[in-house]
Write a protein that holds these residues in place. Structure first.
Motif, PDB file in Angstrom:
ATOM      1  N   HIS A   1       0.667  -1.343  -0.025  1.00 54.48           N
ATOM      2  CA  HIS A   1      -0.004   0.134  -0.020  1.00 54.48           C
ATOM      3  C   HIS A   1       0.777   1.110   0.096  1.00 54.48           C
ATOM      4  CE1 HIS A   1      -2.679   3.121   1.605  1.00 54.48           C
ATOM      5  NE2 HIS A   1      -3.677   2.557   1.022  1.00 54.48           N
ATOM      6  N   ALA A   2       1.913   1.348   0.595  1.00 53.14           N
ATOM      7  CA  ALA A   2       2.878   2.243   0.761  1.00 53.14           C
ATOM      8  C   ALA A   2       3.739   2.464  -0.680  1.00 53.14           C
ATOM      9  CB  ALA A   2       3.595   2.447   1.919  1.00 53.14           C
TER      10      ALA A   2
ATOM     11  N   HIS B   1       0.392   0.300  14.356  1.00 49.33           N
ATOM     12  CA  HIS B   1      -0.027   1.373  13.758  1.00 49.33           C
ATOM     13  C   HIS B   1       0.009   1.514  12.154  1.00 49.33           C
ATOM     14  CE1 HIS B   1       0.493   3.597  18.002  1.00 49.33           C
ATOM     15  NE2 HIS B   1      -0.560   2.654  17.836  1.00 49.33           N
ATOM     16  N   SER B   2       0.884   0.792  11.784  1.00 45.01           N
ATOM     17  CA  SER B   2       1.262   1.092  10.302  1.00 45.01           C
ATOM     18  C   SER B   2       0.041   0.362   9.537  1.00 45.01           C
ATOM     19  CB  SER B   2       2.357   0.207   9.938  1.00 45.01           C
ATOM     20  OG  SER B   2       2.161  -1.399  10.357  1.00 45.01           O
TER      21      SER B   2
ATOM     22  N   ARG C   1      -3.591   3.304   8.577  1.00 44.28           N
ATOM     23  CA  ARG C   1      -3.486   4.185   7.408  1.00 44.28           C
ATOM     24  C   ARG C   1      -4.125   3.663   6.185  1.00 44.28           C
ATOM     25  NH1 ARG C   1      -2.335   9.028   6.833  1.00 44.28           N
ATOM     26  NH2 ARG C   1      -1.059   9.107   8.926  1.00 44.28           N
TER      27      ARG C   1
ATOM     28  N   VAL D   1      -7.912   2.942   7.011  1.00 45.75           N
ATOM     29  CA  VAL D   1      -8.618   4.299   7.137  1.00 45.75           C
ATOM     30  C   VAL D   1      -8.791   4.598   5.317  1.00 45.75           C
ATOM     31  CG1 VAL D   1      -8.751   6.928   7.321  1.00 45.75           C
ATOM     32  CG2 VAL D   1      -7.814   4.955   9.271  1.00 45.75           C
ATOM     33  N   ALA D   2      -8.043   4.460   4.603  1.00 43.90           N
ATOM     34  CA  ALA D   2      -7.863   5.009   3.028  1.00 43.90           C
ATOM     35  C   ALA D   2      -9.293   4.498   2.461  1.00 43.90           C
ATOM     36  CB  ALA D   2      -6.768   4.558   2.317  1.00 43.90           C
TER      37      ALA D   2
ATOM     38  N   THR E   1      -4.919   6.543  18.126  1.00 45.86           N
ATOM     39  CA  THR E   1      -4.611   6.657  16.851  1.00 45.86           C
ATOM     40  C   THR E   1      -5.539   6.616  15.710  1.00 45.86           C
ATOM     41  OG1 THR E   1      -2.257   5.539  17.105  1.00 45.86           O
ATOM     42  CG2 THR E   1      -2.712   5.757  15.050  1.00 45.86           C
TER      43      THR E   1
ATOM     44  N   THR F   1      -6.835   9.717  13.393  1.00 41.17           N
ATOM     45  CA  THR F   1      -6.879   9.394  12.044  1.00 41.17           C
ATOM     46  C   THR F   1      -8.041   9.499  11.323  1.00 41.17           C
ATOM     47  OG1 THR F   1      -4.686   8.289  12.407  1.00 41.17           O
ATOM     48  CG2 THR F   1      -5.333   8.080  10.099  1.00 41.17           C
ATOM     49  N   ALA F   2      -9.049   8.901  11.722  1.00 42.18           N
ATOM     50  CA  ALA F   2     -10.171   8.457  11.017  1.00 42.18           C
ATOM     51  C   ALA F   2     -11.613   8.979  11.656  1.00 42.18           C
ATOM     52  CB  ALA F   2     -10.059   6.871  10.974  1.00 42.18           C
TER      53      ALA F   2
END
Length: 703
Positions: free
Chosen positions: A448-449, A488-489, A492, A495-496, A532, A536-537
């Motif tokens: 994803h990154a 935590h990785s 994101r 959430v996307a 977190t 973030t969300a």
């Protein structure tokens, strides 16, 4: 006396004082002279490529710029293109491809005209050597300039002449190979594929069907004294490598029908060489590790496995699946062989895209309206049940560790295919734990990154596959340990995909639902993770609380219930602000929703929030706030009654004026009677106990 060109050109590091045109002339002189080592040739090609790329930049910023391509004439073009010859070293061909690509961009129409002239001049000479160079150049140019190359390829009279060349009595295997490499590249273009089917299908089948051993065996049987040498009978037959390459082209024609085939409808004559025959041929070559042509066989199988019945046949062959995994493990990163094997597994595991009811009706109407019957009915072998079974078989072939290993050195294209395969495997819930054990979670987070922002679909696919796996496992088993990737990785990527894909034709809420479920599982771990997620969300989560889809709404409330275990979560509702009051209003409404699961999750969140007097004051301000909470105590489901009883107890246990007002409000709303009935109906000790304690506080104050 002037120095010889080869001596001057041999000292390229001393050419800096010359302008670009001077440097270009010297490099071209070096390339035309020849006789160099391969690394020297590659270095010269690289310098020419750089000059051409610089020329492109200069032309874009200065309209009066004089291009260096003006000094590249037909002889120079002939020299450069000749380095694409299959008889050159692989490295030289690779560097020459980059040079030709830069020349096409810099030279524009002039470059295209020189390439057309080169091709037809070479073919017109009619020697084996010229055919080889022309065909090799055409094959190399198809990916670089498909429109130009297709135009050359489709020139009237060219394709029919190839049959005569391939049917010559005395074979040149290099000519045949170069010709078929050209056809193989051209078959990616629909118009070229139509033409190949029209003019070349017959002799392609002749090449594939010919047994190289038949004629020598027949002669030896008739007269054992006759010696069959390489230069006699053998040169009258097509080589095995040539046959394999012809089979790949046939596979493309059969698996992806040309427009001509579609137009003929049911009038197509039965193929001499069927897709099943080709698949068997490719399979045998792949299984025979000592046989050359494995790459072409893998490419062919990648096309035949587009067909549903071939997918089933390949998936049932455990030996073949294991061999393909081995080939993938041993194939170099970013190699054609690697892409070919990945494509096969992608075909085997790909699910059909979900269709809405409206889309299904439209598809049926189109099929009815199409008199020629060109829109076939959905093949049952492509349904979810068959695809899931194939996914299980692919997984059992131990593909996941190999995918994990390849993703570390792969390109964005290969990573996208790997993500698609893992996405398909993750659909089967029983495989998710094993996928996590074998490294799929860090792979998907990294993918994803790593995938470019332009590959929106690839990123969403990686995130959704990650969500599915994280729904079904204990997060501590994946993210625990000192060397594990931080939990935590994973947040994101999840959430996307909370918002629906804006580019999709139809609104698909499955990624949203699965993301909420995965985040709920993560939110069960610790406050740091919950905080977190909130930071973030939270806005996206709140939006899903209002979703018209009951499953999405329920999943969002369950996530909120878990997030309320942290102080930051409580603060969102306990602050005396209009925003907090509105959030609580929504939560109370969800506690009175039709869906039992939604009521249960909202009740759990209220049970966590009501020890705080700010929340209780806000509930009292709502006209039916107390009624909603007492309604939970009156549910048939004991879990719901438990949540309601705990919420009531928290409220009546408050001290001071807030506590008095709350107890009075609950008594006025028949709270005593409702709690009494709740205690009578409940069988679990913890429910009865908290209900009795709440009743005691209400009745003691009443006395």
């Amino acid at each position: 006396m002037d120095e010889a060109p080869v001596e001057v050109a041999g000292k390229l590091e001393e050419l800096d004082p010359l302008d670009d045109q001077g440097q270009t002339q010297l490099i071209l002189a070096q390339l035309m002279e020849g006789g160099q080592e391969d690394d020297e040739t590659c270095a010269a090609l690289d310098k020419l490529t750089k000059l051409l790329n610089d020329d492109i930049k200069a032309a874009s910023s200065n309209k009066s710029h004089e291009s260096i391509t003006n000094i590249i004439d037909d002889v120079c073009v002939d020299t450069i293109l000749s380095y694409l010859d299959m008889r050159q070293a692989e490295a030289v061909r690779g560097h020459a491809t980059l040079t030709v690509s830069a020349y096409l961009k810099a030279g524009g129409d002039n470059a295209a005209n020189f390439i057309r002239q080169f091709f037809f001049d070479r073919v017109g000479r009619g020697t084996y050597d010229d055919y080889i160079v022309a065909f090799c150049v055409s094959a190399a140019l198809f990916p670089l300039a498909p429109d130009l190359t297709a135009e050359i390829f489709l020139t009237e009279g060219f394709l029919p002449s190839l049959g005569q060349l391939m049917r010559r009595t005395w074979k040149s295997r290099k000519v045949e190979t170069a010709c078929l490499e050209m056809l193989n590249a051209a078959s990616m273009n629909m118009a070229c594929r139509d033409a190949i089917f029209k003019y070349c299908i017959d002799w392609l089948e002749e090449v594939v069907d010919q047994n190289p051993d038949d004629l020598p065996k027949a002669i030896h049987s008739a007269d054992p004294g006759v010696a069959v040498t390489e230069g006699s009978i053998a040169m009258r037959r097509h080589s095995e490598a040539v046959q394999n390459l012809a089979a790949v082209i046939l596979a493309k024609l059969r698996a992806v029908p040309s427009q001509q085939q579609l137009d003929q409808g049911g009038k197509i004559q039965p193929a001499v060489t069927t897709v099943e025959d080709l698949t068997k041929k490719f399979t045998n070559i792949i299984l025979d590790s000592d046989t050359f042509g494995q790459q072409h066989s893998v490419e062919g199988l990648a096309y035949t496995t587009i067909q549903p019945h071939i997918k089933e046949e390949v998936a049932r062959d455990e030996k073949l699946l294991k061999k393909l995994v081995t080939v993938l493990r041993e194939s170099p990163p970013r190699s054609p062989l690697m892409y070919g094997v990945l494509s096969i597994f992608n075909n085997l595991t790909r699910y059909q895209p979900a269709q809405s009811e409206e889309q299904k009706r439209i598809h049926q109407l189109k099929a009815y309206a199409n008199a020629a019957g060109k829109i076939p009915p959905a093949n049952p072998l492509n349904d979810d049940e068959h695809t899931s079974a194939r996914c299980v078989k692919v997984f059992k072939a131990d593909i996941v560790p190999v995918l994990v290993a390849h993703c570390r050195q792969g390109s964005a294209a290969s990573l996208s295919i790997i993500v698609s395969i893992l996405y398909a495997l993750s659909v089967t819930a029983s495989l998710r734990g094993q996928l996590a054990q074998q490294g799929a979670v860090p792979l998907l987070i990294g993918a994803h990154a790593a995938l470019p922002d332009s590959d929106i679909q690839g990123k969403r696919t990686a995130a959704q596959a990650l969500a599915r796996i994280l729904i079904s496992i204990n997060p501590s088993l994946v993210f625990g340990g000192t060397r594990a990737r931080p939990l935590h990785s994973a947040i994101r990527p999840l959430v996307a995909i909370l918002p629906p894909d804006p580019a999709a034709e139809t609104r698909d809420l499955l990624p949203t639902f699965e993301s909420l479920m995965a985040l709920t599982n993560l939110a069960s771990t610790d406050d740091d993770t919950r905080n977190t997620i909130i930071r973030t969300a939270w806005d996206a989560i709140e939006e899903q609380l209002l979703s018209s889809n009951s499953r999405v709404c329920k999943a969002a409330v369950e996530l909120v219930c878990n997030l309320m275990q942290s102080v930051e979560g409580v603060a969102l509702y306990a602050e005396e602000t209009p925003q907090a009051a509105n959030r609580l209003h929504i939560l109370l409404a969800l506690a009175d929703a039709r869906d039992e699961g939604t009521r249960s999750a909202a009740g759990g969140a209220l049970a966590t929030l009501t020890p705080y007097e700010e929340v209780v004051r806000a509930i009292l301000k709502r006209e039916k706030g107390i009624d909603v909470i007492l309604g939970l105590c009156n549910e048939d489901n004991e879990d719901l009654r438990h949540r309601g009883a705990v919420t009531v107890y928290n409220m009546v246990a408050l001290d001071g004026d807030d506590g008095k007002r709350t107890r009075e409000k609950i008594r006025q709303s028949q709270g005593v009677e409702i709690l009494t009935e709740c205690a009578k109906q409940s069988r679990r000790a913890e429910v009865v106990e908290v209900t009795v304690q709440a009743l005691k506080l209400l009745l003691d104050e009443e006395k």
